[in-house]
Design an enzyme around this catalytic site. Structure first.
Site, mmCIF file in Angstrom:
data_model
loop_
_atom_site.group_PDB
_atom_site.id
_atom_site.type_symbol
_atom_site.label_atom_id
_atom_site.label_comp_id
_atom_site.label_asym_id
_atom_site.label_seq_id
_atom_site.Cartn_x
_atom_site.Cartn_y
_atom_site.Cartn_z
ATOM 1 N N HIS A 33 0.844 -1.193 0.000
ATOM 2 C CA HIS A 33 0.000 0.000 0.000
ATOM 3 C C HIS A 33 0.880 1.243 0.000
ATOM 4 O O HIS A 33 1.708 1.416 0.903
ATOM 5 C CB HIS A 33 -0.904 0.015 1.238
ATOM 6 N N PHE A 61 4.113 0.365 4.711
ATOM 7 C CA PHE A 61 4.738 -0.792 5.348
ATOM 8 C C PHE A 61 3.829 -2.020 5.362
ATOM 9 O O PHE A 61 3.729 -2.716 6.356
ATOM 10 C CB PHE A 61 5.186 -0.459 6.782
ATOM 11 N N HIS A 62 3.200 -2.319 4.208
ATOM 12 C CA HIS A 62 2.316 -3.475 4.101
ATOM 13 C C HIS A 62 2.769 -4.431 2.995
ATOM 14 O O HIS A 62 1.968 -4.819 2.136
ATOM 15 C CB HIS A 62 0.878 -3.025 3.810
ATOM 16 N N PRO A 63 4.025 -4.865 2.962
ATOM 17 C CA PRO A 63 4.436 -5.773 1.886
ATOM 18 C C PRO A 63 3.807 -7.151 2.046
ATOM 19 O O PRO A 63 3.757 -7.720 3.139
ATOM 20 C CB PRO A 63 5.962 -5.840 2.062
#
Length: 554
Positions: free
Chosen positions: A315, A489-491
């Site tokens: 995101h 920080f949503h890998p």
């Protein structure tokens, strides 16, 4: 360098969000000898536990892998800091603490992609509730309505994972919620019922004003078990292999670096890789599972040619900044000595106030275009502003209206940079690489302007600082989004699960690595598509489901 060895039934690589839950669940069986490995240290660092301490944990080698992306064309060739938790609790020890499941459609789509109804929303809901301890069900009733039936259908009580309401509010954020409602976004009191469209304050993973991490929730209760071993400061080098009776490669354990020694660990039953969407593909590639050409280019023997590291999704948060007047924001409060003393005293006395706050307090989910069938945007609204994360707050009152595309169509990659396990991988998110993502970026900035133009916000005479009202066209806004956007920080997705005949899937629907035995992946990397919201809670759900399968031998 000397070498030692050890043998267990299950070896879990990664003591983060998923790994801590797995360690708890698997060691609950007394006959299971379980080893949990964490490359970082224990979570004794004080700033982990104070909610605002994420400011001192991100970018700190004590708690962060200190990764960076490769230059990204979609961000006008900028390089981004890419935090990943390197500490017990993993990213749950340094993240924004927002409890967000996503949307029911996310999980129903996973069920179709994998051909396994276990991943449907109704089945996933049971796994969310299994470990949940939701504040609305304290004393068996909702504190607002006095009735728990609506919330007990959707939430759990008595589990390890504490969910609480935030312990502060801001007038300017309340006004933003009113403005969003004036712009057509209805207010919502629960983002986690399967359809999160609406505006309201986020629920957070805290307990009485302290961060609540997976280490606290799941490891603390299990630490006294004689069959659970926890090694910190232990970094995986590569997996070990033998040949099974059917001729397939079998993962038998791994070699790791610990206290200056190389240690060979054997797993009699399974190795479970829970190192996250960046480190899990790195470890697989170092161990011979990945794109054959990439592995050979680094001199690594190919165990299985597989699309490990592909399908990378994240995101991207576009940070629109508005200067405001006639109201207090964190900028003005934290930039005075009296304000800082007030903040400290409020937290010391009540565990409330700005030191208890997550990076974002108010959220909104809506559509970038009325033609969209569902909410595809998430707003994180913050009563503060700064030039870039880690820099000082501005010296004037302002808010940041951050918005991300929940369902990006851009896909990136994670690749090893060498055969040395100590070298960081190449992180290539490939943001804004599709025309659809660029259009959504432009539309989302226009929508932020629409909300700020409503009467509830106009009382503050807002002035758009970023990207600036002079920029109006789709092309301008998409380009400027690349200047002001950052990862949230949503890998996910780099070790995708799917059906057995899906060439893009590395894992089967039960998260076992296809074509080998004794190896499973359990973390956010398994998601075939990113969830429509923050990714920590879905990762716990994945781990809960996987733990049951592992214990049942499935």
């Amino acid at each position: 360098m000397s070498e030692t060895s050890a043998t267990f039934d299950y070896v879990i690589i990664g003591g983060g969000t998923a790994g801590c839950l797995l360690a708890n669940r698997l060691s609950a069986e007394p006959n299971h000898r379980v080893l949990l490995l964490e490359a970082g240290k224990t979570d004794s660092y004080p700033w982990i536990h104070i909610p605002v301490g994420y400011l001192y944990c991100i970018g700190n080698p004590r708690t962060d892998w200190m990764y960076h992306t490769e230059p990204d064309a979609g961000l006008n060739n900028r390089v981004q800091r890419y935090p990943r938790g390197r500490v017990l609790g993993g990213c749950s020890s340094i993240n924004g603490m927002i409890y967000m499941r996503g949307q029911a459609r996310d999980y129903d789509a996973w069920a179709k992609i994998t051909g396994d109804d276990s991943w449907s929303w109704q089945n996933a809901l049971a796994d969310f509730k299994a470990h949940e301890n939701h504040y609305r069900l304290d004393q068996g009733a909702d504190p607002i309505t006095g009735n728990n039936s609506r919330f007990s259908d959707m939430h759990g009580s008595g589990g390890e994972w504490r969910v609480e309401k935030q312990r502060l509010s801001w007038d300017v954020l309340d006004s933003f919620a009113d403005a969003a409602e004036q712009a057509g976004i209805e207010k919502i009191d629960d983002f986690n019922g399967g359809d999160n469209a609406g505006v309201g304050y986020f629920d957070v993973n805290q307990r009485s004003g302290w961060r609540w991490s997976s280490s606290k929730a799941f490891l603390r209760p299990a630490r006294g078990r004689s069959n659970l071993t926890i090694w910190t400061g232990s970094q995986a080098q590569k997996l070990s292999w033998s040949t099974a009776d059917n001729g397939q490669p079998r993962c038998t354990g791994l070699s790791l670096s610990r206290a200056g020694q190389t240690v060979q660990v054997t797993a009699n039953r399974e190795v479970i890789l829970s190192a996250g969407a960046i480190n899990s593909p790195q470890i697989l590639q170092l161990s011979g599972i990945g794109p054959a050409d990439l592995l050979r280019s680094h001199g690594i023997e190919v165990i299985r040619d597989a699309p490990v590291g592909e399908n990378f999704q994240d995101h991207l948060q576009i940070r629109a900044v508005f200067k405001v007047n006639g109201t207090q924001t964190l900028n003005t409060l934290a930039n005075s000595l009296f304000g800082r003393l007030k903040i400290g005293a409020e937290y010391l006395l009540n565990r409330s106030g700005p030191m208890s706050m997550s990076p974002s307090q108010l959220g909104a989910f809506t559509r970038s275009d009325p033609a969209r069938p569902h909410a595809n945007l998430e707003y994180h609204v913050q009563p503060l502003s700064l030039e870039a994360f880690g820099e000082d707050l501005h010296d004037f009152p302002a808010i940041t209206v951050s918005v991300c595309n929940l369902n990006p169509t851009s896909r990136g990659q994670v690749q090893i940079s060498s055969a040395n396990f100590q070298d960081p991988p190449k992180i290539m998110p490939n943001y804004l690489s599709t025309a659809e993502d660029r259009q959504v970026a432009a539309d989302s900035l226009r929508q932020a302007r629409k909300i700020m133009a409503q009467p509830a916000m106009q009382v503050y005479a807002p002035e758009e600082l970023k990207p600036g009202v002079q920029h109006q066209s789709d092309e301008e806004l998409a380009r400027l989004a690349g200047d002001i956007a950052n990862t949230i920080f949503h890998p996910v997705g780099t070790v995708k699960m799917g059906q057995m005949d899906d060439p893009s899937a590395v894992l089967d629907p039960h998260l076992r690595v296809k074509g080998v035995q004794g190896l499973r992946v359990v973390d956010a990397s398994v998601m075939p598509t990113i969830t429509s919201g923050n990714t920590n809670a879905p990762t716990l759900m994945i781990a809960e489901k996987a733990a049951a399968w592992i214990k049942e031998g499935l």
